[in-house]
Scaffold this motif. Structure first.
Motif, short mmCIF file in Angstrom:
data_model
loop_
_atom_site.label_atom_id
_atom_site.label_comp_id
_atom_site.label_asym_id
_atom_site.label_seq_id
_atom_site.Cartn_x
_atom_site.Cartn_y
_atom_site.Cartn_z
N ILE A 198 0.84 -1.19 0.00
CA ILE A 198 0.00 0.00 0.00
C ILE A 198 0.88 1.25 0.00
O ILE A 198 1.74 1.41 0.87
CB ILE A 198 -0.93 0.04 1.24
CG1 ILE A 198 -1.73 -1.25 1.37
CG2 ILE A 198 -1.83 1.27 1.21
CD1 ILE A 198 -2.63 -1.52 0.19
N SER A 199 0.66 2.15 -0.96
CA SER A 199 1.39 3.42 -1.02
C SER A 199 0.51 4.55 -0.49
O SER A 199 -0.52 4.88 -1.10
CB SER A 199 1.80 3.73 -2.47
OG SER A 199 2.17 5.09 -2.59
N PRO A 200 0.89 5.17 0.64
CA PRO A 200 0.09 6.30 1.15
C PRO A 200 -0.02 7.43 0.13
O PRO A 200 -1.05 8.11 0.05
CB PRO A 200 0.87 6.74 2.39
CG PRO A 200 1.67 5.55 2.81
CD PRO A 200 2.01 4.85 1.53
N HIS A 201 1.04 7.64 -0.67
CA HIS A 201 1.01 8.73 -1.64
C HIS A 201 -0.02 8.48 -2.74
O HIS A 201 -0.69 9.40 -3.20
CB HIS A 201 2.41 8.94 -2.26
CG HIS A 201 3.36 9.61 -1.33
ND1 HIS A 201 4.14 8.90 -0.44
CD2 HIS A 201 3.65 10.92 -1.13
CE1 HIS A 201 4.89 9.76 0.25
NE2 HIS A 201 4.60 10.98 -0.14
N TYR A 202 -0.15 7.23 -3.17
CA TYR A 202 -1.17 6.94 -4.18
C TYR A 202 -2.55 7.26 -3.62
O TYR A 202 -3.38 7.90 -4.28
CB TYR A 202 -1.11 5.46 -4.61
CG TYR A 202 -2.34 5.03 -5.38
CD1 TYR A 202 -2.50 5.38 -6.72
CD2 TYR A 202 -3.37 4.32 -4.76
CE1 TYR A 202 -3.64 5.03 -7.42
CE2 TYR A 202 -4.52 3.96 -5.45
CZ TYR A 202 -4.65 4.33 -6.78
OH TYR A 202 -5.79 3.98 -7.47
N LEU B 242 -7.56 -0.92 -5.74
CA LEU B 242 -6.29 -1.46 -5.25
C LEU B 242 -5.47 -1.94 -6.44
O LEU B 242 -5.55 -3.10 -6.84
CB LEU B 242 -6.55 -2.60 -4.26
CG LEU B 242 -5.29 -3.29 -3.68
CD1 LEU B 242 -4.41 -2.28 -2.95
CD2 LEU B 242 -5.69 -4.43 -2.75
N PRO B 243 -4.67 -1.04 -7.02
CA PRO B 243 -3.76 -1.48 -8.10
C PRO B 243 -2.60 -2.27 -7.51
O PRO B 243 -2.32 -2.17 -6.31
CB PRO B 243 -3.28 -0.15 -8.70
CG PRO B 243 -4.10 0.94 -8.05
CD PRO B 243 -4.57 0.39 -6.75
N PRO B 244 -1.88 -3.02 -8.35
CA PRO B 244 -0.64 -3.64 -7.89
C PRO B 244 0.29 -2.57 -7.33
O PRO B 244 0.28 -1.42 -7.78
CB PRO B 244 -0.07 -4.28 -9.16
CG PRO B 244 -1.27 -4.51 -10.02
CD PRO B 244 -2.19 -3.38 -9.74
N TYR B 245 1.13 -2.95 -6.37
CA TYR B 245 1.96 -1.97 -5.67
C TYR B 245 2.86 -1.22 -6.64
O TYR B 245 3.00 0.02 -6.55
CB TYR B 245 2.81 -2.67 -4.60
CG TYR B 245 3.65 -1.71 -3.79
CD1 TYR B 245 3.06 -0.81 -2.91
CD2 TYR B 245 5.04 -1.68 -3.93
CE1 TYR B 245 3.82 0.07 -2.17
CE2 TYR B 245 5.81 -0.80 -3.20
CZ TYR B 245 5.19 0.07 -2.31
OH TYR B 245 5.95 0.95 -1.59
N ASP B 246 3.48 -1.92 -7.60
CA ASP B 246 4.37 -1.22 -8.53
C ASP B 246 3.59 -0.22 -9.39
O ASP B 246 4.12 0.82 -9.78
CB ASP B 246 5.16 -2.20 -9.39
CG ASP B 246 4.27 -3.02 -10.31
OD1 ASP B 246 3.08 -3.23 -9.96
OD2 ASP B 246 4.73 -3.44 -11.38
N THR B 247 2.32 -0.52 -9.66
CA THR B 247 1.48 0.41 -10.42
C THR B 247 1.17 1.65 -9.57
O THR B 247 1.16 2.78 -10.08
CB THR B 247 0.17 -0.26 -10.85
OG1 THR B 247 0.49 -1.41 -11.66
CG2 THR B 247 -0.71 0.69 -11.65
N GLN B 248 0.91 1.46 -8.28
CA GLN B 248 0.70 2.60 -7.39
C GLN B 248 1.90 3.55 -7.42
O GLN B 248 1.75 4.77 -7.48
CB GLN B 248 0.46 2.12 -5.95
CG GLN B 248 -0.80 1.30 -5.74
CD GLN B 248 -0.91 0.80 -4.31
OE1 GLN B 248 -0.59 1.53 -3.36
NE2 GLN B 248 -1.36 -0.44 -4.14
N ILE B 249 3.09 2.95 -7.37
CA ILE B 249 4.32 3.76 -7.37
C ILE B 249 4.46 4.51 -8.70
O ILE B 249 4.79 5.70 -8.73
CB ILE B 249 5.56 2.89 -7.11
CG1 ILE B 249 5.44 2.18 -5.75
CG2 ILE B 249 6.82 3.72 -7.19
CD1 ILE B 249 5.28 3.13 -4.57
N LYS B 250 4.20 3.81 -9.81
CA LYS B 250 4.30 4.44 -11.13
C LYS B 250 3.32 5.61 -11.25
O LYS B 250 3.65 6.67 -11.78
CB LYS B 250 4.02 3.42 -12.24
CG LYS B 250 5.16 2.44 -12.48
CD LYS B 250 4.77 1.46 -13.59
CE LYS B 250 5.87 0.45 -13.83
NZ LYS B 250 5.50 -0.54 -14.87
N ILE B 251 2.10 5.38 -10.78
CA ILE B 251 1.09 6.44 -10.85
C ILE B 251 1.53 7.65 -10.03
O ILE B 251 1.42 8.81 -10.48
CB ILE B 251 -0.28 5.92 -10.37
CG1 ILE B 251 -0.84 4.92 -11.38
CG2 ILE B 251 -1.26 7.07 -10.15
CD1 ILE B 251 -2.09 4.20 -10.91
#
Length: 434
Positions: A126-130, A170-179
């Motif tokens: 989980i990315s808080p920034h996303y 809930l996108p995949p974690y690496d997708t959250q980071i990319k976004i």
């Protein structure tokens, strides 16, 4: 501007599915949904002795109050219920979330209990920034406000329990980071473009003021012979202009309303002297307007307490009305046909300085400019025909510059709208980022 950014070379994901959430719609096939309570825990940490106060602002910044500003805040007498905040926490302002006060803290400190402090249950998932960008996008598009009002009538509160029940993508974690990285990169570019345009506006406004002040103090002919005015702060003036004290130009109008039935006027720094009911229908007014001062068209009205802030305007209203008895109302006596010339001249910084010097009071915000002090000021007066030419020139030049400013402001508004749409499309999976 359309919400569809796919026409602007942003690709879509290969396939989509129904999220099962009405307001979310379709999401990419590889995404899922989860309730907020299964993604984040609400923290309730104890505070530490040296913790500073962390504030969540409406622009999404969550930082130590001292990093941003200290004025405009009042400190609580008792910090009852204050909680600890750590760097990287997702913070939701219960009362201001609807306006975008949701962000990730860049500081360690303490906050009021009105904040919901959330941390991911699984930091590697989980990315808080996303979720900050997702929740702010919801807020700026009005969803949180409508949700809060739907839960609590006449309330804009958005509490952790409301967040916990929300179905979130809930996108995949690496997708959250990319976004997140995509949004930060693109918004930086957009914000830089907005800043440049705001600087253009500032330069145009500065140029307009130079044009205006040169016209009312030096005239329109740069080659006209000049003479010493004999007043240090006025300096040289055109040779054919005359220098007069204001007591020979203006007289004070002290006519009072006998029944208080005339329309009530008010002064707005943006709109000038206006009819109060047309701008503030629900504003509180005095029970009686009897003995208020009467204003006629072409009168000059001064807020004596705020003259040094430029709160003085000519009346362009075609009928007479009323202003507060605390205001000063002046009419032309001689030499000046249109008090717009004086209104414009008095915005010259040198005149504002004189208002401050001659005003009486203890502190700047509570100083009063009396008529006797105002009337002692000197004014360089052009011939009547030249006054009209100067005012016509100022109006024409100001109109051109204002048109240019409006065009740039529209471009800024479009950039802001584009940024809002871009973030929303990215966090909801409507476009695929890389």
């Amino acid at each position: 501007m359309t919400d569809d950014l796919t026409q602007m070379d942003y690709p879509r994901y290969e396939s989509y599915k129904d999220s099962g959430v009405d307001w979310l719609g379709e999401i990419p096939e590889e995404w899922s949904t989860e309730k907020g309570k299964w993604l984040f825990n609400k923290m309730d940490r104890s505070i530490r002795k040296d913790d500073g106060i962390v504030t969540c602002f409406r622009d999404g910044e969550v930082t130590l109050r001292s990093n941003r500003r200290t004025d405009g805040f009042t400190n609580a007498l008792k910090e009852h219920g204050y909680q600890g905040i750590r760097k990287g926490d997702l913070v939701i302002h219960q009362m201001d979330a609807f306006a975008g006060a949701i962000g990730v803290s860049d500081s360690e400190g303490k906050s009021t209990p009105v904040y919901s402090v959330c941390v991911p249950k699984e930091p590697d998932r989980i990315s808080p920034h996303y979720y900050m960008y997702f929740m702010r996008s919801m807020a700026l598009r009005g969803f949180i406000l409508s949700l809060a009002k739907g839960i609590r009538e006449r309330s804009t509160d958005f509490r952790y329990n409301d967040f916990a029940k929300l179905d979130l993508p809930l996108p995949p974690y690496d997708t959250q980071i990319k976004i997140t990285e995509f949004i930060e990169y693109k918004t930086t570019q957009i914000d830089q473009a907005i800043t440049l345009k705001q600087q253009q506006i500032a330069k145009l406004e500065e140029y307009k003021q130079i044009i205006i002040q040169n016209a009312v103090t030096k005239g329109l002919n740069p080659d006209v012979p000049m003479k010493d005015s004999g007043v240090d702060w006025i300096g040289n003036i055109p040779e054919h202009w005359v220098l007069k004290r204001l007591k020979y130009i203006l007289s004070e109008r002290n006519e009072r309303s006998k029944n208080g039935e005339e329309p009530l006027f008010m002064m707005s720094q943006k709109h000038g002297l206006v009819v109060r009911s047309e701008y503030h229908e629900k504003a509180e007014v005095a029970l009686s307007n009897i003995d208020n001062k009467i204003v006629y068209k072409n009168d000059l009205v001064f807020n004596k307490l705020k003259a040094h802030l430029g709160v003085f305007f000519k009346s362009n209203i075609n009928y007479r009305g009323l202003v507060s008895p605390d205001y000063a109302v002046y009419k032309c006596k001689a030499y000046i046909d249109d008090v717009k010339f004086l209104e414009t001249l008095f915005r010259n910084p040198e005149y504002i300085k004189q208002f401050i010097i001659r005003a009486t009071g203890i502190v700047e915000g509570l100083i009063r400019l009396y008529t006797s002090e105002l009337f002692d000021l000197h004014v360089a007066v052009p011939p009547p025909k030249e006054q009209k030419e100067i005012l016509s020139y100022i109006e024409a030049q100001s109109s051109k510059i204002d048109t240019a400013v409006n065009i740039i402001q529209q471009e800024i508004n479009r950039l802001k709208e584009y940024k809002t749409i871009l973030i929303n499309q990215a966090v909801t999976g409507k476009i695929k980022v890389s």
